[in-house]
Design an enzyme around this catalytic site. Sequence first.
Site, PDB file in Angstrom:
ATOM      1  N   HIS A  77      -5.116  -3.209  15.370  1.00 31.51           N
ATOM      2  CA  HIS A  77      -5.616  -1.885  15.000  1.00 31.51           C
ATOM      3  C   HIS A  77      -5.739  -0.973  16.218  1.00 31.51           C
ATOM      4  CE1 HIS A  77      -6.901  -4.622  11.721  1.00 31.51           C
ATOM      5  NE2 HIS A  77      -6.535  -3.605  10.976  1.00 31.51           N
ATOM      6  N   SER A 105      -4.870  -1.730   6.064  1.00 38.21           N
ATOM      7  CA  SER A 105      -5.863  -1.122   6.941  1.00 38.21           C
ATOM      8  C   SER A 105      -5.236  -0.207   7.990  1.00 38.21           C
ATOM      9  CB  SER A 105      -6.683  -2.214   7.635  1.00 38.21           C
ATOM     10  OG  SER A 105      -5.836  -3.085   8.372  1.00 38.21           O
ATOM     11  N   ASP A 151      -8.654  -7.528  19.344  1.00 41.91           N
ATOM     12  CA  ASP A 151      -7.868  -7.039  18.213  1.00 41.91           C
ATOM     13  C   ASP A 151      -6.707  -6.219  18.771  1.00 41.91           C
ATOM     14  OD1 ASP A 151      -6.761  -5.745  16.036  1.00 41.91           O
ATOM     15  OD2 ASP A 151      -8.672  -5.139  15.150  1.00 41.91           O
TER      16      ASP A 151
END
Length: 446
Positions: A425, A178, A422
């Site tokens: 990311h 990702s 998070d």
Amino acid sequence: MLRTSGHVDYLKGLDSRNRNQTAHKQMKPPLSTPLLRKSRLSPYLFTLLVFIVFVSILYGEDLRCILGQSLQLDPDPDESVSKTGKKRAELPFAVGEIDGGCDIFNGRWVRDESNRPLYEESECPYIQPQLTCQEHGRPDKEYQYWRWEPHGCSLPRFNATLMLETLRGKRMMFVGDSLNRGQYVSLICLLHSIIPENAKSMETFDSLTVFTAKEYNATIEFYWAPFLLESNSDNAVVHRISDRIVRKGSINTHGRHWRGVDIMVFNTYLWWMTGLKMKILQGSFKDEVKDIVELTTEDAYHMAMKSMLRWVKRNMDAKKTRVFFTSMSPTHSKSIDWGGKEGANCYNETTPIEDLNYWGSDSRRSIMQVIGEVFAKSTVPITFLNITQLSSYRKDAHTSIYKKQWSPLTPEQLANPASYADCVHWCLPGLQDTWNEILYTKLFYP
């Protein structure tokens, strides 16, 4: 939109874009007829002379190079630099080089509100909701205003027209997890604004996402393969598996979909970081009784790197294509690493780390060492994009809590936002645009 049936048709169509290889001509040495007339020469001397003439003609250039290198004990530094520059300029797609051989990975972040961000979040419809921090309530935009400045030089300004013209009639692909998908989307955001609305599209075929610039007959693609090798985490949608298994020697399971690509960008790191030994499958996932061995993370990662390089050697033409490998993307889950409170993380961080020697505990130096060792022994031409150190400073650039949440938050989480932040990311626009500026620099100015 998932389109499984279109996947096969799309992949079949890729064959038409592969190039024909040129046939090599054999060189025959001319006969030395005057020697035939020398009847007084002994047969042994005659044979020796013919052999010398043959070797001189066939390998003359190589002999000159060998002798030249042997005799040139103290080469001219300027001449060596010019040869290196010429070699770099001969790389596919290269148009020049950075002045003074500047190390673009070594530098600092400078605030530049007049030239950042490179695009607006609201203007790029291709950003996934996991990365749209402004849309999900981030109160500041400070993370968007930082520009990477190498010591001793500047990165070339990203030229979308040059990039698209270079991609005309070609395929560019990002393969990995990702984080590589985030860089892929960043590149699309940097390019799409100069393409008319009716001349571009984005479609998803299982693990493959394809952005098409129709007027350029060009595609920029992302292929989900978090380990590069076949694994039990290969489903592009449902892949949250804690007991991860990677199949040894299986890169062609995914690699068959990569053939015919002109510019390739690999990454793999985060999914190997289980904190445990890696389970390696030596047979097939279809075997009723599975032969699984456990390796250290470093040994398993070494195996994957070797497989990737073998695939590149067998499938990429070094004279026509370029291959890049992006280093590990750092996380910021322990604020104690940068002098913050114990138990805190990237949540509420709004400025970069200023200590140029900073290296977070979440970034494993042993993995960087594996990459260095494998690449140093390889003859495969691959460009290493070392984004780890420059990204390590950016504790402020993560999505944190400002993203789409996959499941409803519990009262406990809502009471403690850091618990679900998070810190892996990155918001877009943001840090990953710099990764693409570096990719752009190494593509055109290696």
